[in-house]
Design an enzyme around this catalytic site. Structure first.
Site, PDB file in Angstrom:
ATOM      1  N   TYR A 163      -2.577  -0.286  10.041  1.00  0.00           N
ATOM      2  CA  TYR A 163      -2.756  -0.868   8.710  1.00  0.00           C
ATOM      3  C   TYR A 163      -1.474  -0.741   7.896  1.00  0.00           C
ATOM      4  CZ  TYR A 163      -4.040  -1.083   3.786  1.00  0.00           C
ATOM      5  OH  TYR A 163      -4.065  -1.377   2.454  1.00  0.00           O
ATOM      6  N   SER A 211       0.834  -1.211   0.000  1.00  0.00           N
ATOM      7  CA  SER A 211       0.000   0.000   0.000  1.00  0.00           C
ATOM      8  C   SER A 211       0.861   1.250   0.000  1.00  0.00           C
ATOM      9  CB  SER A 211      -0.900  -0.004   1.237  1.00  0.00           C
ATOM     10  OG  SER A 211      -1.520   1.251   1.423  1.00  0.00           O
TER      11      SER A 211
END
Length: 350
Positions: free
Chosen positions: A167, A142
């Site tokens: 995350y 990501s």
């Protein structure tokens, strides 16, 4: 090729499956179809792929009514026994690992889900790959890993030691875990850092869906940091093209890699990291204006401060991806939003 796609009922996963079966690969898709968001949306994506209601049963292979080269199995990457059985029986050439617990803000209130899915689940994927001789593992990272990095655009050669959400930390952990398996077991691995993916069938917890839904239904939208945030919005079909091209580019150990001047994007092991982004960051308030223009009326805006875990700007340098694949994301925001709003109107009947 025989390819496993995890997260096959997800936004990106279902689109990747659709492209791979059209390219005549034998595809096995798996997903646990959890309730992080409406499971009916996930079943809707599967239906487009010809996977019917039998997909609601656990650990039962379901062959697509449309594509004979597609099988779906509802299973959970956290369940090592059932996952290992699939790896042993299918003997995959390649694994495209897209299953994960997504979301920056959700990681603040439900951190355990990220450890269980993104760390423990990823370990099970790595073990399945190394135990069955998988030739290439492609996994989702990501843009969030860049964290406090203030340099723009973000390059794979930049440091990623300061994530600002759990995350992001789990995605950075995935990159490190993958590198260790590449070093120790010679497993070829490629990590792809996605930049703000949007498009038809998108997740309802992401800004495109949230904004379109609210504007269509005349509800106020929350605009964080008063609209002064920048995102490198990347259309789903560009992401899928990048993934399907990189599958065939198996990383090799770099014998010239300099351990005294380390490049974090590659290694003396068969390991590679790439950005996939549009390379055109858009200010949040301008992004909202594009949606308003497509829908035909202005949103009521509830201006909010910056939220914990958010970063001010994401901006991809996707040069490395373009060099090895010959592909550069090119879908304009206007075209992408047009397609997304059209899908939303059709799916929800508004």
């Amino acid at each position: 090729m025989k390819i496993l796609v995890t997260g096959a009922a997800g936004f990106i996963g279902s689109a990747v499956v659709g492209r791979l079966v059209k390219e005549d690969n034998d595809v096995v898709g798996i997903d646990n179809i959890n309730d992080y968001y409406d499971p009916n949306l996930k079943y809707g994506r599967l239906k487009v792929l010809g996977i019917g209601n039998e997909s609601r049963e656990w650990n039962i292979p379901v062959v697509s009514d449309i594509w004979s080269n597609l099988t779906f199995i509802r299973t959970d990457i956290k369940e090592k026994k059932s996952l290992s059985k699939i790896f042993e029986e299918e003997k995959f050439d390649c694994v495209v690992h897209l299953a994960a617990q997504p979301g920056v803000r959700y990681s603040i209130t439900n951190p355990q889900a990220y450890i269980e899915n993104n760390i423990n689940g990823f370990l099970n994927i790595l073990e399945g790959c190394r135990n069955t001789g998988v030739k290439h593992l492609v996994f989702a990272s990501s843009s969030s890993v860049y964290g406090l990095n203030g340099k723009n655009p973000f390059s794979e050669k930049d440091g990623t030691a300061h994530p600002v959400s759990l995350y992001a930390a789990t995605k950075k952990s995935n990159e490190m875990m993958a590198h260790s398996y590449s070093c120790v077991f010679g497993l070829p691995v490629t990590g792809l850092r996605f930049f703000t993916v949007y498009g038809p069938w998108g997740r309802p917890d992401m800004s495109p869906h949230l904004f379109i839904d609210a504007i269509m239904n005349k509800r106020p939208i929350k605009v964080f940091n008063h609209g002064d945030m920048w995102r490198d919005f990347t259309y789903i079909e560009d992401i899928v093209t990048g993934i399907t091209k990189i599958i065939h580019i198996i990383p090799q150990a770099d014998s010239n890699w300099d351990s005294h001047n380390m490049d974090p994007s590659c290694s003396s092991a068969p390991y590679r990291i790439y950005n996939i982004g549009s390379q055109n960051p858009i200010r949040l308030i301008d992004y909202i204006s594009t949606i308003e223009e497509e829908i035909g009326w202005e949103a009521e805006k509830d201006m909010q401060p910056m939220q914990p875990g958010d970063v001010y700007r994401t901006y991809a340098d996707s040069t490395a991806l373009s060099e090895v694949t010959g592909f550069t994301p090119s879908t304009s925001l206007k075209d992408g939003i047009h397609q997304t709003v059209a899908w939303f109107r059709s799916y929800y009947g508004v």
